[in-house]
Scaffold this active site. Structure first.
Site, PDB file in Angstrom:
ATOM      1  N   SER A  32      33.920 103.079  57.365  1.00  0.00           N
ATOM      2  CA  SER A  32      32.552 103.605  57.329  1.00  0.00           C
ATOM      3  C   SER A  32      32.421 104.964  58.034  1.00  0.00           C
ATOM      4  CB  SER A  32      31.601 102.588  57.966  1.00  0.00           C
ATOM      5  OG  SER A  32      32.023 102.276  59.275  1.00  0.00           O
ATOM      6  N   THR A  33      33.283 105.253  59.014  1.00  0.00           N
ATOM      7  CA  THR A  33      33.205 106.550  59.701  1.00  0.00           C
ATOM      8  C   THR A  33      33.827 107.642  58.825  1.00  0.00           C
ATOM      9  OG1 THR A  33      33.617 105.236  61.692  1.00  0.00           O
ATOM     10  CG2 THR A  33      33.499 107.620  61.960  1.00  0.00           C
ATOM     11  N   LYS A 100      44.587  99.715  63.625  1.00  0.00           N
ATOM     12  CA  LYS A 100      43.846  99.973  62.396  1.00  0.00           C
ATOM     13  C   LYS A 100      43.996  98.755  61.473  1.00  0.00           C
ATOM     14  CE  LYS A 100      44.046 103.868  60.267  1.00  0.00           C
ATOM     15  NZ  LYS A 100      42.621 103.706  59.964  1.00  0.00           N
ATOM     16  N   GLU A 109      47.211 103.708  54.776  1.00  0.00           N
ATOM     17  CA  GLU A 109      46.745 104.642  55.815  1.00  0.00           C
ATOM     18  C   GLU A 109      47.924 105.136  56.643  1.00  0.00           C
ATOM     19  OE1 GLU A 109      42.234 103.067  56.758  1.00  0.00           O
ATOM     20  OE2 GLU A 109      43.884 102.028  57.697  1.00  0.00           O
TER      21      GLU A 109
HETATM   22  C1  5RP Z   1      40.647 100.421  57.526  1.00  0.00           C
HETATM   23  C2  5RP Z   1      40.668 101.026  58.861  1.00  0.00           C
HETATM   24  C3  5RP Z   1      39.426 101.723  59.300  1.00  0.00           C
HETATM   25  O1  5RP Z   1      39.706 103.070  59.487  1.00  0.00           O
HETATM   26  C4  5RP Z   1      38.954 101.080  60.579  1.00  0.00           C
HETATM   27  O2  5RP Z   1      38.721  99.694  60.326  1.00  0.00           O
HETATM   28  C5  5RP Z   1      37.674 101.732  61.118  1.00  0.00           C
HETATM   29  O3  5RP Z   1      36.624 101.538  60.234  1.00  0.00           O
HETATM   30  P1  5RP Z   1      35.131 101.936  60.584  1.00  0.00           P
HETATM   31  O4  5RP Z   1      35.089 103.433  60.684  1.00  0.00           O
HETATM   32  O5  5RP Z   1      34.317 101.371  59.459  1.00  0.00           O
HETATM   33  O6  5RP Z   1      34.783 101.277  61.899  1.00  0.00           O
HETATM   34  O7  5RP Z   1      41.633 100.990  59.584  1.00  0.00           O
HETATM   35  O8  5RP Z   1      41.810  99.701  57.261  1.00  0.00           O
END
Ligand code: 5RP
Length: 233
Positions: A32-33, A100, A109
Site C-alpha cells: 500500500s505504501t 518483507k 521483490e
Molecule cells: C509485500 C511487501 C510489502 O512491501 C510490505 O508488506 C509492506 O506493505 P505496506 O506498504 O502495505 O505496509 O513486502 O510482499
C-alpha cells in the site's frame, strides 16, 4: 484530519517517487505504501516532468497499478540493469535489514530490489524495530508439495509456523508463482543473515522475507505537529 497512516504513506511514496530521474529503469515494489510511489511516478510522467522511464514490477499488484498510471513496463529478460527500486517493508531494523512479504510478493521483490543500483525502502514510523521478528511473522514461500516437511524443519529451527490463509478467499494464499506462504514466529532473530540462508536451504523453500544488506536508503513517514514529514535513514 485524514487517517495519519494514509497521510504518512502518501508523503513517503511521494518522496521516493521524487528521487526517480528521467531515462531510468525503475523497480516497482508491492504494497500500500509503494502504491503511492507508483501513482506519483505516473503523475510525474504525465506532467512531462519525468521522461523515458521503464518499470520492472515485483507482483501482479504492481503491474496492475503501473498500467493504471501509464508507466511503460519491461521485464528482467529484457533490461540490463535496474537503476532504482522502491519498495515497502513490514519491519526495518537499525542496520536497514528488513522483513518483507506481507503481500506474499517477497520472492519477486528480492530479485528486483537486490538488482537495483539504489534500493529505497518506504515505510511509516511504526515499521521501525530494534530486532527483526519483534512484531511481524517471517514469510516463507514454499512449493505446495513441500509444506508439511518445511513446517517441520522450521519448527526444528525454533519457529512456530502457520500456513497463511486467504481473506475473502477460501483456503490458503497462493502467490503470483502458484506457491504457498508459511508465516513463522521466531521469538528472536539474532542473526538475520544466517537465518535467511538456513531457511532458503530447506528443500522446497523458494524464498524467505529476510532482506539482509540489500537496502540503501529508508524513507520513514512520520506525523509531527499533525503534519506528515519524511525522515531519511
Ligand atoms: C509485500 C511487501 C510489502 O512491501 C510490505 O508488506 C509492506 O506493505 P505496506 O506498504 O502495505 O505496509 O513486502 O510482499
Amino acid at each position: 484530519m485524514s487517517d495519519p497512516i494514509v497521510m504518512m504513506k502518501q508523503e513517503v511514496g511521494k518522496a521516493a517517487a521524487a528521487r526517480v530521474k528521467s531515462d531510468s529503469i525503475v523497480g516497482l515494489g508491492t504494497g500500500s505504501t509503494t502504491a503511492y510511489a507508483i501513482q506519483y511516478i505516473g503523475e510525474r510522467l504525465q506532467s512531462g516532468e519525468l521522461k523515458n522511464i521503464v518499470g520492472v514490477t515485483t507482483s501482479f499488484q504492481a503491474e496492475v497499478l503501473a498500467r493504471k498510471y501509464n508507466i511503460p513496463l519491461s521485464t528482467l529478460d529484457v533490461v540490463d540493469r535496474i537503476d532504482i527500486a522502491i519498495d515497502g517493508a513490514d519491519e526495518v531494523d537499525p542496520q536497514k535489514n528488513l522483513i518483507k512479504g506481507g503481500g506474499a510478493a517477497h520472492t519477486q521483490e528480492k530479485i528486483v530490489d537486490s538488482l537495483a543500483e539504489q534500493f529505497i525502502v518506504v515505510v511509516d514510523g511504526g515499521k521501525l524495530v530494534d530486532k527483526l521478528g519483534s512484531t511481524f511473522l517471517l514469510p516463507v514461500e514454499v512449493i505446495p508439495k513441500a509444506v508439511v516437511p518445511v513446517m517441520r524443519k522450521l519448527e526444528q529451527l525454533g519457529g512456530k509456523p502457520e500456513l497463511r490463509m486467504g481473506v475473502k478467499k477460501a483456503g490458503p494464499v497462493v502467490t503470483d508463482q502458484g506457491n504457498l506462504v508459511i508465516d513463522v514466529k521466531f521469538d528472536s532473530i539474532d542473526d538475520p543473515a544466517t537465518l535467511e540462508k538456513t531457511i532458503n536451504n530447506i528443500p522446497g523453500v523458494l524464498e524467505n522475507g529476510l532482506f539482509v544488506g540489500v537496502t540503501d536508503v529508508v524513507l520513514v513517514g512520520e506525523i509531527i505537529d499533525n503534519k506528515p514529514v519524511v525522515r531519511e535513514i
